[in-house]
Motif scaffolding. Structure first.
Motif, PDB file in Angstrom:
ATOM      1  N   UNK A 151       0.839  -1.204   0.000  1.00 17.74           N
ATOM      2  CA  UNK A 151       0.000   0.000   0.000  1.00 17.74           C
ATOM      3  C   UNK A 151       0.870   1.248   0.000  1.00 17.74           C
ATOM      4  N   UNK A 152       1.941   1.224   0.762  1.00 20.64           N
ATOM      5  CA  UNK A 152       2.868   2.359   0.785  1.00 20.64           C
ATOM      6  C   UNK A 152       3.464   2.591  -0.605  1.00 20.64           C
ATOM      7  N   UNK A 153       3.933   1.534  -1.247  1.00 25.75           N
ATOM      8  CA  UNK A 153       4.487   1.656  -2.598  1.00 25.75           C
ATOM      9  C   UNK A 153       3.427   2.162  -3.570  1.00 25.75           C
ATOM     10  N   UNK A 154       2.200   1.668  -3.464  1.00 25.53           N
ATOM     11  CA  UNK A 154       1.104   2.107  -4.326  1.00 25.53           C
ATOM     12  C   UNK A 154       0.902   3.619  -4.207  1.00 25.53           C
ATOM     13  N   UNK A 155       0.823   4.125  -2.976  1.00 27.77           N
ATOM     14  CA  UNK A 155       0.595   5.555  -2.778  1.00 27.77           C
ATOM     15  C   UNK A 155       1.798   6.401  -3.178  1.00 27.77           C
ATOM     16  N   UNK A 156       2.988   5.909  -2.968  1.00 28.70           N
ATOM     17  CA  UNK A 156       4.178   6.638  -3.428  1.00 28.70           C
ATOM     18  C   UNK A 156       4.149   6.751  -4.949  1.00 28.70           C
ATOM     19  N   UNK A 157       3.807   5.639  -5.617  1.00 32.56           N
ATOM     20  CA  UNK A 157       3.722   5.657  -7.082  1.00 32.56           C
ATOM     21  C   UNK A 157       2.688   6.679  -7.548  1.00 32.56           C
ATOM     22  N   UNK A 158       1.536   6.731  -6.887  1.00 36.95           N
ATOM     23  CA  UNK A 158       0.469   7.655  -7.264  1.00 36.95           C
ATOM     24  C   UNK A 158       0.834   9.107  -6.939  1.00 36.95           C
ATOM     25  N   UNK A 159       1.287   9.351  -5.708  1.00 41.10           N
ATOM     26  CA  UNK A 159       1.571  10.714  -5.287  1.00 41.10           C
ATOM     27  C   UNK A 159       2.721  11.351  -6.075  1.00 41.10           C
ATOM     28  N   UNK A 160       3.703  10.568  -6.393  1.00 42.69           N
ATOM     29  CA  UNK A 160       4.852  11.060  -7.159  1.00 42.69           C
ATOM     30  C   UNK A 160       4.619  10.983  -8.669  1.00 42.69           C
ATOM     31  N   UNK A 161       3.453  10.481  -9.039  1.00 40.18           N
ATOM     32  CA  UNK A 161       3.074  10.272 -10.443  1.00 40.18           C
ATOM     33  C   UNK A 161       4.053   9.356 -11.179  1.00 40.18           C
ATOM     34  N   UNK A 162       4.661   8.466 -10.431  1.00 40.78           N
ATOM     35  CA  UNK A 162       5.591   7.517 -11.028  1.00 40.78           C
ATOM     36  C   UNK A 162       4.850   6.523 -11.930  1.00 40.78           C
ATOM     37  N   UNK A 163       3.587   6.262 -11.591  1.00 41.07           N
ATOM     38  CA  UNK A 163       2.802   5.349 -12.412  1.00 41.07           C
ATOM     39  C   UNK A 163       2.712   5.838 -13.856  1.00 41.07           C
ATOM     40  N   UNK A 164       2.420   7.114 -14.046  1.00 40.23           N
ATOM     41  CA  UNK A 164       2.308   7.637 -15.413  1.00 40.23           C
ATOM     42  C   UNK A 164       3.676   7.921 -16.034  1.00 40.23           C
ATOM     43  N   UNK A 165       4.632   8.315 -15.237  1.00 42.57           N
ATOM     44  CA  UNK A 165       5.966   8.601 -15.801  1.00 42.57           C
ATOM     45  C   UNK A 165       6.717   7.342 -16.212  1.00 42.57           C
TER      46      UNK A 165
END
Length: 168
Positions: A151-165
């Protein structure tokens, strides 16, 4: 062709990262990534399946690489562990839009379900102790990893927009 190369590269990186993290954990805390009570930190990478289909072969292959090369892995684990990882990632990818208040809780529990079912069965064959006891201990370890680190990794990915980048 560019998209296919990108997916293949992502799968290879996820695979290598999964295997490397599992080796590192086994080096630092021997036995914590094996047997009935597992807390594989590398399982947190399962959340990458919410962002890219490349995580499906990446996680399954990473699990296979570790299990094939780790001397403590049991022969059936080559197939069963990789199958559980692949099924978990597939289900997570397919349910990535099913959320409860923005949290993909159903998907986060897929690794606990598949590993409990498959690895719990495998452990019952190798070490005994009964299927339900083994399944429960595997499920608890998987759920703990996914609901905390995942869950922490999921939110870091979302908050930092790493998912789209990284994955678009």
């Amino acid at each position: 062709m560019k998209q296919r190369t990108r997916l293949l590269t992502h799968a290879a990186l996820i695979s290598a990262l999964y295997a490397a993290l599992t080796y590192l954990q086994n080096l630092l805390i021997p036995g914590s990534a094996n047997w009935a009570i597992q807390f594989r930190v590398s399982e947190a990478l399962c959340v990458l399946a919410f962002f890219t289909p490349a995580a499906i072969p990446g996680l399954a292959t990473g699990c296979l690489v570790f299990n094939l090369s780790f001397s403590g892995a049991l022969p059936l684990d080559f197939l069963v562990g990789s199958l559980a990882s692949g099924l978990s990632a597939t289900c997570m990818y397919l349910t990535r839009r099913v959320t409860i208040k923005g949290v993909p809780l159903f998907g986060l529990l897929m690794p606990a379900f598949w590993n409990a079912l498959l690895v719990g069965w495998e452990l019952s064959i190798y070490i005994g102790g009964g299927f339900w006891l083994n399944a429960l201990s595997v499920a608890i370890g998987e759920a703990a990893v996914l609901l905390t680190l995942g869950t922490t990794l999921f939110y870091i990915m979302k908050l930092r927009r790493l998912d789209s980048r990284l994955f678009s």
